[in-house]
Write a protein that holds these residues in place. Structure first.
Motif, PDB file in Angstrom:
ATOM      1  N   ASP A 199       9.170  -9.269   3.828  1.00 43.88           N
ATOM      2  CA  ASP A 199       9.000  -9.664   2.433  1.00 43.88           C
ATOM      3  C   ASP A 199       9.385  -8.502   1.529  1.00 43.88           C
ATOM      4  O   ASP A 199       8.853  -7.392   1.674  1.00 43.88           O
ATOM      5  CB  ASP A 199       7.548 -10.074   2.155  1.00 43.88           C
ATOM      6  N   VAL A 200      10.285  -8.750   0.588  1.00 45.35           N
ATOM      7  CA  VAL A 200      10.718  -7.695  -0.322  1.00 45.35           C
ATOM      8  C   VAL A 200       9.602  -7.387  -1.319  1.00 45.35           C
ATOM      9  O   VAL A 200       8.978  -8.291  -1.878  1.00 45.35           O
ATOM     10  CB  VAL A 200      11.997  -8.105  -1.079  1.00 45.35           C
ATOM     11  N   GLU A 201       9.360  -6.100  -1.537  1.00 46.55           N
ATOM     12  CA  GLU A 201       8.357  -5.660  -2.498  1.00 46.55           C
ATOM     13  C   GLU A 201       8.982  -4.625  -3.435  1.00 46.55           C
ATOM     14  O   GLU A 201       9.831  -3.837  -3.023  1.00 46.55           O
ATOM     15  CB  GLU A 201       7.149  -5.028  -1.798  1.00 46.55           C
ATOM     16  N   VAL A 202       8.548  -4.640  -4.679  1.00 43.75           N
ATOM     17  CA  VAL A 202       8.958  -3.639  -5.655  1.00 43.75           C
ATOM     18  C   VAL A 202       7.711  -2.872  -6.064  1.00 43.75           C
ATOM     19  O   VAL A 202       6.761  -3.458  -6.587  1.00 43.75           O
ATOM     20  CB  VAL A 202       9.626  -4.285  -6.889  1.00 43.75           C
ATOM     21  N   ARG A 203       7.715  -1.569  -5.814  1.00 43.60           N
ATOM     22  CA  ARG A 203       6.556  -0.734  -6.096  1.00 43.60           C
ATOM     23  C   ARG A 203       6.908   0.344  -7.113  1.00 43.60           C
ATOM     24  O   ARG A 203       7.995   0.930  -7.047  1.00 43.60           O
ATOM     25  CB  ARG A 203       6.060  -0.071  -4.808  1.00 43.60           C
ATOM     26  N   ARG A 204       5.995   0.599  -8.007  1.00 49.99           N
ATOM     27  CA  ARG A 204       6.195   1.677  -8.973  1.00 49.99           C
ATOM     28  C   ARG A 204       5.794   2.992  -8.321  1.00 49.99           C
ATOM     29  O   ARG A 204       4.682   3.134  -7.816  1.00 49.99           O
ATOM     30  CB  ARG A 204       5.366   1.435 -10.240  1.00 49.99           C
ATOM     31  N   LEU A 205       6.692   3.951  -8.339  1.00 44.38           N
ATOM     32  CA  LEU A 205       6.440   5.229  -7.692  1.00 44.38           C
ATOM     33  C   LEU A 205       5.545   6.116  -8.556  1.00 44.38           C
ATOM     34  O   LEU A 205       5.636   6.098  -9.783  1.00 44.38           O
ATOM     35  CB  LEU A 205       7.754   5.945  -7.414  1.00 44.38           C
TER      36      LEU A 205
END
Length: 260
Positions: A199-205
């Motif tokens: 599952d693709v996830e977008v995380r704020r670094l």
């Protein structure tokens, strides 16, 4: 004249597909040699609609932000400037974010191109090769005096998108159907795009995380990557960032180097 299978015919047929004012190629004819101009126009319109729909599927957050009419006008302008080079529709539109930056009607949305870059990275991560992520205990097997020289191998799906705007927050708010509240777009945010468990996830670094990740992806050893991050951001937390990247499945393996 009917199609003869030659590359010359194909070139003539495709030349006007993205130019609405171009006349139908002279070699294109209907049954009995009759003019096929109207049929060609219908086909040309279908091609245009298909490419615009492909961009809309790739960039749903951008479309939601701008509205359908604005998006389709922008997509049409991009399509005519940058025709597809692959028969795979999901491969189309890699340069759409850069186009948005130059699109005069989007000048009032300076963060829109970075939101598009995150969406493109999301799709590229989705289609990336599969690989097992790095095991959480991998670093524990490496002697402490060798840790600074460890080199990480990035997962094929791992992507990094840096922005001087709140692109991650704007992206997340517009990939749902829920109402969006007011967002302060002026806060810089960097996105880590990963695909743990398919599952693709977008995380704020976190602070300094983007420089740290970029250094590791570039093949720099752990110690050098940490120094780079600390030089840019004194609040950089090495342990938190390493744990977060391993938990996110951003890497697949480590190579233990020799102590310097």
């Amino acid at each position: 004249m009917q199609p003869d299978g030659s590359s010359n015919y194909a070139a003539a047929f495709s030349a006007g597909l993205l130019a609405p004012s171009a006349a139908a190629p002279v070699d294109v004819a209907g049954p009995g040699g009759r003019s096929a101009g109207r049929r060609y126009d219908v086909y040309r319109n279908n091609v245009t609609v298909s490419l615009i729909n492909a961009l809309a599927a790739i960039y749903p957050a951008v479309q939601r932000i701008t509205g359908d009419d604005f998006f389709r006008a922008m997509a049409r302008s991009h399509m005519r400037r940058t025709p597809p080079t692959s028969p795979l529709l999901f491969a189309y539109g890699h340069d759409f974010p850069a186009f948005i930056e130059t699109y005069p009607h989007a000048a009032g949305l300076p963060w829109l191109a970075d939101v598009a870059r995150i969406e493109r990275a999301w799709l590229d991560a989705y289609h990336a090769a599969d690989a097992a992520p790095l095991a959480p205990a991998a670093l524990s097997t490496i002697a402490p005096d060798r840790l600074a020289n460890v080199v990480f191998t990035p997962h094929p799906a791992t992507r990094l998108v840096r922005s001087t705007f709140a692109a991650v927050t704007i992206f997340a708010a517009n990939r749902t159907t829920e109402p969006t509240g007011r967002i302060d777009a002026s806060t810089a945010e960097d996105a880590l795009v990963v695909r743990p468990d398919f599952d693709v996830e977008v995380r704020r670094l976190p602070l300094g995380g983007a420089i740290f990740v970029a250094s590791l992806i570039d093949g720099r050893p752990l110690g050098e990557a940490a120094v780079n991050a600390l030089d840019a951001e004194r609040q950089f937390d090495l342990a938190t960032n390493i744990a977060g990247l391993i938990e996110a499945g951003a890497f697949t393996s480590v190579t233990s180097g020799h102590p310097s």
